[in-house]
Structures are given as structure tokens and as C-alpha cells.
Design a protein around this motif. Structure first.
Motif: not given
Length: 126
Positions: A36-60
Motif C-alpha cells: 500500500s501507498t504508506p509502505e512505498f518508502l520501506h526498503p524492498l528487503g523489508y517488504l520481503f521480510e529479509l533479515p537485517g532490513f528495517q522499516s523506513s522511519p520516514q512518513f510518505n
């Protein structure tokens, strides 16, 4: 390491088209996530739940795109061929913006990937 094929789906607004695509992916045991649009700033690695990736602290705050996009992870060439053939065989319009997750793009946001794919698509279809 999790090597189950997975796909991120963006802006599939036609419910029938989305249902057909998701049904195919489920039969193929491909994990799907609708982004969804609010998730567009997260790294793709985070969206795929890869180890070591964090959500983006920025708001879209308005950065957005509305065209469909697919990002595929851990698809073999046979799985990719089969997925693309599925669109053709079922007369489903293909998705113009699609990419495989790479060691480089796993660090990108959806917005960065979309911008890059859009540029490539425009160059290829001039």
C-alpha cells in the motif's frame, strides 16, 4: 535462508484481475504481498521480510505512483517463464513495470524502483 518465491503487488485495482493473479500465485506456492501507498518508502528487503532490513522511519507525505508494478523474489527462470505465459494464456494484459529483486534493489524503496523502471520502460518503448 528463505528462498520461497515471493512477489510484491502494487496498484492492482481491478479486483477480477487481482483475483486471477493471486489464485495463480497461490497454486504455485508463491508468497504474495499487496503493498500500500504508506509502505512505498520501506526498503524492498523489508517488504520481503529479509533479515537485517528495517522499516523506513520516514512518513510518505504524498510520494506516490498509480501504475501497476510487480517485484519478484527467488523465481527460477522456469517459474518466471510460466508466470509470464500465464498472462498470455489467460489474455490478461501484462504488467509493464516488473523487476526481480537483486542485491542492489533490495535496499531501494518502492518509489526508487518505480522511478528506475519507468525510465527504462520509456527508453525501451520510444
Amino acid at each position: 535462508m528463505n528462498t520461497q518465491p515471493a512477489v510484491l503487488l502494487y496498484n492492482f485495482n481491478d479486483p477480477d484481475r487481482l483475483r486471477l493473479i493471486r489464485r495463480y500465485l497461490n497454486r504455485q506456492k508463491v508468497k504474495t504481498r499487496i503493498v500500500s501507498t504508506p509502505e512505498f518508502l520501506h526498503p524492498l528487503g523489508y517488504l520481503f521480510e529479509l533479515p537485517g532490513f528495517q522499516s523506513s522511519p520516514q512518513f510518505n507525505l504524498g510520494a506516490n505512483f498509480t501504475d501497476e508494478m510487480l517485484v519478484l523474489k527467488d523465481f527460477s527462470s522456469e517459474q518466471m517463464d510460466s508466470f509470464l505465459a500465464f498472462f498470455h494464456e489467460n489474455q490478461i494484459p501484462s504488467v509493464a513495470l516488473k523487476a526481480m529483486l537483486t542485491p542492489v534493489t533490495q535496499h531501494w524503496s518502492s518509489l526508487q524502483l518505480h522511478d528506475e523502471l519507468s525510465k527504462e520502460h520509456k527508453l525501451m518503448h520510444k
